[in-house]
Design a protein around this motif. Structure first.
Motif, PDB file in Angstrom:
ATOM      1  N   VAL A   1      47.551 -61.414  13.125  1.00 56.62           N
ATOM      2  CA  VAL A   1      47.761 -62.539  13.689  1.00 56.62           C
ATOM      3  C   VAL A   1      48.102 -63.365  12.491  1.00 56.62           C
ATOM      4  O   VAL A   1      48.865 -64.422  12.499  1.00 56.62           O
ATOM      5  CB  VAL A   1      46.511 -63.144  14.532  1.00 56.62           C
TER       6      VAL A   1
ATOM      7  N   CYS B   1      45.322 -61.544  22.457  1.00 53.69           N
ATOM      8  CA  CYS B   1      46.431 -62.463  23.122  1.00 53.69           C
ATOM      9  C   CYS B   1      47.096 -63.485  22.234  1.00 53.69           C
ATOM     10  O   CYS B   1      48.126 -63.558  22.281  1.00 53.69           O
ATOM     11  CB  CYS B   1      45.529 -63.367  23.893  1.00 53.69           C
ATOM     12  N   ALA B   2      46.359 -63.685  20.957  1.00 54.21           N
ATOM     13  CA  ALA B   2      47.026 -64.399  19.943  1.00 54.21           C
ATOM     14  C   ALA B   2      47.967 -63.378  19.347  1.00 54.21           C
ATOM     15  O   ALA B   2      49.222 -64.120  18.959  1.00 54.21           O
ATOM     16  CB  ALA B   2      46.044 -64.828  18.879  1.00 54.21           C
ATOM     17  N   TYR B   3      47.966 -62.335  19.434  1.00 59.89           N
ATOM     18  CA  TYR B   3      48.958 -61.504  18.615  1.00 59.89           C
ATOM     19  C   TYR B   3      50.113 -61.334  19.695  1.00 59.89           C
ATOM     20  O   TYR B   3      51.277 -61.216  19.303  1.00 59.89           O
ATOM     21  CB  TYR B   3      48.235 -60.161  18.203  1.00 59.89           C
TER      22      TYR B   3
ATOM     23  N   ARG C   1      48.312 -62.648   9.125  1.00 59.43           N
ATOM     24  CA  ARG C   1      49.444 -62.050   8.201  1.00 59.43           C
ATOM     25  C   ARG C   1      48.766 -62.373   6.768  1.00 59.43           C
ATOM     26  O   ARG C   1      49.306 -62.367   5.764  1.00 59.43           O
ATOM     27  CB  ARG C   1      50.590 -62.851   8.205  1.00 59.43           C
TER      28      ARG C   1
ATOM     29  N   LEU D   1      50.900 -63.285  22.016  1.00 61.49           N
ATOM     30  CA  LEU D   1      51.681 -64.686  21.899  1.00 61.49           C
ATOM     31  C   LEU D   1      52.655 -65.017  20.658  1.00 61.49           C
ATOM     32  O   LEU D   1      53.769 -65.469  20.845  1.00 61.49           O
ATOM     33  CB  LEU D   1      50.744 -65.934  22.299  1.00 61.49           C
ATOM     34  N   THR D   2      52.016 -64.664  19.398  1.00 65.24           N
ATOM     35  CA  THR D   2      52.952 -65.018  18.538  1.00 65.24           C
ATOM     36  C   THR D   2      54.035 -64.058  17.771  1.00 65.24           C
ATOM     37  O   THR D   2      54.662 -64.352  16.966  1.00 65.24           O
ATOM     38  CB  THR D   2      51.873 -65.366  17.249  1.00 65.24           C
ATOM     39  N   GLY D   3      53.359 -62.655  18.013  1.00 64.99           N
ATOM     40  CA  GLY D   3      54.185 -61.792  17.284  1.00 64.99           C
ATOM     41  C   GLY D   3      55.074 -60.913  17.911  1.00 64.99           C
ATOM     42  O   GLY D   3      55.831 -60.010  17.635  1.00 64.99           O
TER      43      GLY D   3
ATOM     44  N   ARG E   1      55.749 -56.446  13.849  1.00 65.85           N
ATOM     45  CA  ARG E   1      55.168 -56.978  15.242  1.00 65.85           C
ATOM     46  C   ARG E   1      55.539 -56.698  16.494  1.00 65.85           C
ATOM     47  O   ARG E   1      55.115 -57.116  17.485  1.00 65.85           O
ATOM     48  CB  ARG E   1      55.808 -58.631  15.321  1.00 65.85           C
TER      49      ARG E   1
ATOM     50  N   ARG F   1      57.664 -61.716  19.925  1.00 64.49           N
ATOM     51  CA  ARG F   1      58.879 -62.303  20.104  1.00 64.49           C
ATOM     52  C   ARG F   1      60.008 -61.963  19.712  1.00 64.49           C
ATOM     53  O   ARG F   1      61.094 -62.393  20.129  1.00 64.49           O
ATOM     54  CB  ARG F   1      58.779 -63.916  20.177  1.00 64.49           C
TER      55      ARG F   1
END
Length: 661
Positions: free
Chosen positions: A567, A648-650, A569, A652-654, A497, A656
């Motif tokens: 996103v 954007c989704a990647y 997986r 926000l979710t990946g 990620r 971190r």
């Protein structure tokens, strides 16, 4: 030094945490065993240390948390279960791919193969490796970056005795060179025999942190295991002679024709059996576990019946052993010291190991035993590998590895080797070429399809041409294989990620998409020339705009598949994201744009040239206009929107995770 402080897993569904406030340390130069029965939380503890499990607590590797280690492969080597990786990848290809991720030279892979005795199996695929070779490959992967700390989960499970001895000798050599070794085991005899320090867990909590000698003295109890068809008579004889000699001997029937005798030795029992004419099938020293047995007693033999006898000696465990506390006679045992070698049972073959001390006296043996080092396999034991496949080599000192210098090319080299190391990539490319050529020839036959659509092999009934679908599939595999066969996540947290790997995957996917786009057009053009002649394929006057449109479509589909799989997986989600562009998003946009634009962007290249004071040729103007036309098409707009949403989704979710690339 490894320091685990307050490790606590996140409880699920109102259940207690698997690991609760675990604090211990593993010192450099020593082998530490994390011992406990199945379900004690050993594997979860390792995953918490590697930040692979949600929870609290912190683990310091030589004073630094894992996410603050600049080169994780140089600090921590990990083996959790089987070797993670695509089953179609070869052994050498797997190691070279991990070399690129760790920033070490590719020649390190060949050095490690020789060090673990797999030099002759470098071209064998991972999915076909037997257990022994898979475990050796796992050690090679863990040691690839020359780490200081090794974390291993049940490394000797289901291995033969010879392989277990080789493995623990390698771990001991790593510790002798100043490294830290922490491994989990459910067998107390394994922990006492191979570790310097034993950390015991029970229901996720720390119950003991001892030296191996103290652990063996408090947890293990010497005994003599006897197998005879006259078990009842022998038990009575031993009890009678012990009372007459005023010795504290306890005899426990383990069920059937097995006895466990505490407080005596092989010589005394053998002489008693000889005097009374009792046949013995097995007579061996063992070490019994005074705690909970790893394997339930009911699964091995009927509940034992305790034979009365005199009270045992004051030292050691209590005299009376219940059915659940009776020592296990069918699990690996020791022969020459309280936690030494094992002696095979003709009915249930057990491995035989060399004793650690050559000066220990040889025990008396009455029964016929299996040859040392070659136990006969049964239905539950793992297959014994031919020595020709895995040579019995001594673990040589591992070759030194120079500290790597961080480079942005690490993830690019990793991605290229990952892409080229599996057969799916060439199969997809060949399939796309074959389908494109066939469709192109069929489209040119009717003469009604425009030349650009014919060269792209894009019939009106298909939502996308084969090249775009193939590029999207390769892009989906890029992240889909990372989560299905996680070669990186085991050792370095949430590496797939990370931003560096994302940019590398986008760059490589763009390169593969551009290559596929050119290859398809060239193959279709040559096929049309061969079938229908050269006059059918003239060069169109607006070829720059068409080229930009074509490259944008194929590369955009590759990126859509990559981000969709990243996103969600899963590779199937990446393919769905590619198909959603023409099927779900493009038709509504086509209706919105059907009215036509109110204004034109004609002359924009000239205005850009004047704004930036850059001189470029007329061909550059045509390329800019072609790119603008691509963006203005419904499919181009839908593709751009899809990529923006997925990116954007990647993010926000990946992004971190704290582990570094």
């Amino acid at each position: 030094m490894l320091q685990a402080i307050g490790l606590t897993s996140t409880p699920r569904r109102d259940l207690p945490p698997v690991v609760d406030d675990l604090t211990f340390e593993a010192r450099p130069g020593t082998v530490t065993a994390l011992h406990g029965p199945a379900g004690a939380g050993k594997t979860t503890a390792l995953r918490l240390m590697l930040q692979l499990e949600p929870g609290r607590g912190v683990t310091y590797f030589r004073g630094r948390a894992l996410h603050r280690v600049a080169h994780p492969a140089r600090e921590v080597g990990v083996l959790l279960g089987d070797v993670p990786g695509h089953p179609s990848r070869t052994v050498r290809s797997q190691l070279r791919m991990l070399c690129a991720a760790a920033g070490v030279p590719g020649s390190r892979a060949d050095d490690m193969l020789r060090a673990v005795g797999l030099d002759g199996a470098r071209d064998q695929r991972i999915g076909t490796l037997p257990l022994v070779m898979d475990r050796r490959l796992g050690l090679a992967c863990a040691l690839l970056g020359g780490p200081h700390t090794l974390l291993l989960d049940e490394p000797g499970a289901r291995l033969s005795v010879r392989e277990s001895a080789w493995l623990y000798e390698l771990l001991r050599a790593h510790a002798d060179e100043g490294g830290t070794v922490l491994y989990t085991t459910a067998d107390p005899r394994d922990a006492a025999r191979n570790a310097d320090r034993v950390v015991t867990l029970e229901e996720g909590r720390l119950v003991a942190d001892q030296d191996a000698a103290d652990f063996a003295r408090t947890r293990l109890r010497p005994r003599v295991v006897v197998r005879t068809p006259y078990a009842t008579r022998l038990a009575a004889v031993l009890a009678q002679e012990s009372r007459a000699a005023r010795r504290s001997v306890e005899v426990v029937a383990e069920g059937g024709n097995h006895l466990s005798v505490y407080g005596s030795d092989c010589a005394t029992i053998g002489e008693s059996a000889f005097r009374h004419g009792l046949l013995l099938h097995r007579l061996a020293d063992e070490t019994g576990d005074t705690g909970d047995s790893v394997v339930p007693r009911q699964a091995l033999a009927p509940a034992p019946a305790s034979i009365p006898g005199p009270s045992p000696a004051p030292e050691g465990p209590p005299a009376a052993l219940s059915a659940s506390e009776a020592p296990d006679a069918d699990v690996a045992a020791t022969a020459e010291e309280p936690f030494g070698a094992t002696v095979a049972d003709p009915d249930r073959p057990l491995p035989v190991t060399e004793p650690r001390s050559a000066s220990a006296p040889e025990p008396a043996k009455v029964s016929v035993e299996a040859p040392e080092g070659s136990p006969a396999p049964d239905s539950e034991s793992p297959p014994v590998l031919d020595s020709a496949l895995v040579p019995d080599v001594d673990p040589d000192p591992l070759p030194a590895v120079q500290p790597p210098r961080r480079s942005p090319l690490w993830p690019v080299r990793y991605e290229i080797r990952r892409l080229l190391g599996v057969p799916s990539t060439p199969l997809v490319v060949l399939g796309v070429l074959f389908v494109s050529v066939v469709i192109s020839v069929l489209l040119a036959r009717n003469g009604r399809t425009p030349l650009p659509a014919t060269l792209a092999a894009w019939p009106g009934l298909s939502p996308l041409p084969p090249a775009a679908l193939g590029a999207g599939l390769i892009g989906a595999f890029s992240f889909g294989e990372e989560y299905r066969y996680p070669a990186l996540t085991t050792g370095r947290g949430a590496v797939p990620r990370r931003l560096g790997l994302l940019l590398a995957k986008l760059a490589v996917a763009a390169g593969v998409g551009a290559f596929l786009a050119v290859l398809v057009v060239v193959a279709d053009r040559e096929a049309l020339r061969f079938v229908y002649g050269g006059q059918l394929v003239p060069v169109p006057h607006n070829w720059p705009g068409l080229s930009a449109n074509w490259f944008g479509l194929v590369i955009g589909c590759a990126w859509a598949g990559l981000l969709g799989a990243g996103v969600f997986r899963a590779a199937a989600a990446g393919v769905a994201a590619v198909l959603a562009v023409p099927v779900a998003f493009a038709p509504p946009l086509r209706h919105v744009l059907a009215a036509g634009p109110g204004r034109s962007v004609a002359g924009l290249p000239g205005r850009l040239r004047g704004l930036m004071s850059i001189e470029w040729s007329t061909a550059a103007d045509r390329w800019v206009m072609g790119a603008l036309k691509v963006v203005g098409q419904p499919v181009g707009v839908a593709l751009a929107l899809t990529l923006t949403v997925l990116l954007c989704a990647y993010v926000l979710t990946g992004l971190r995770g704290r582990a570094r690339w």
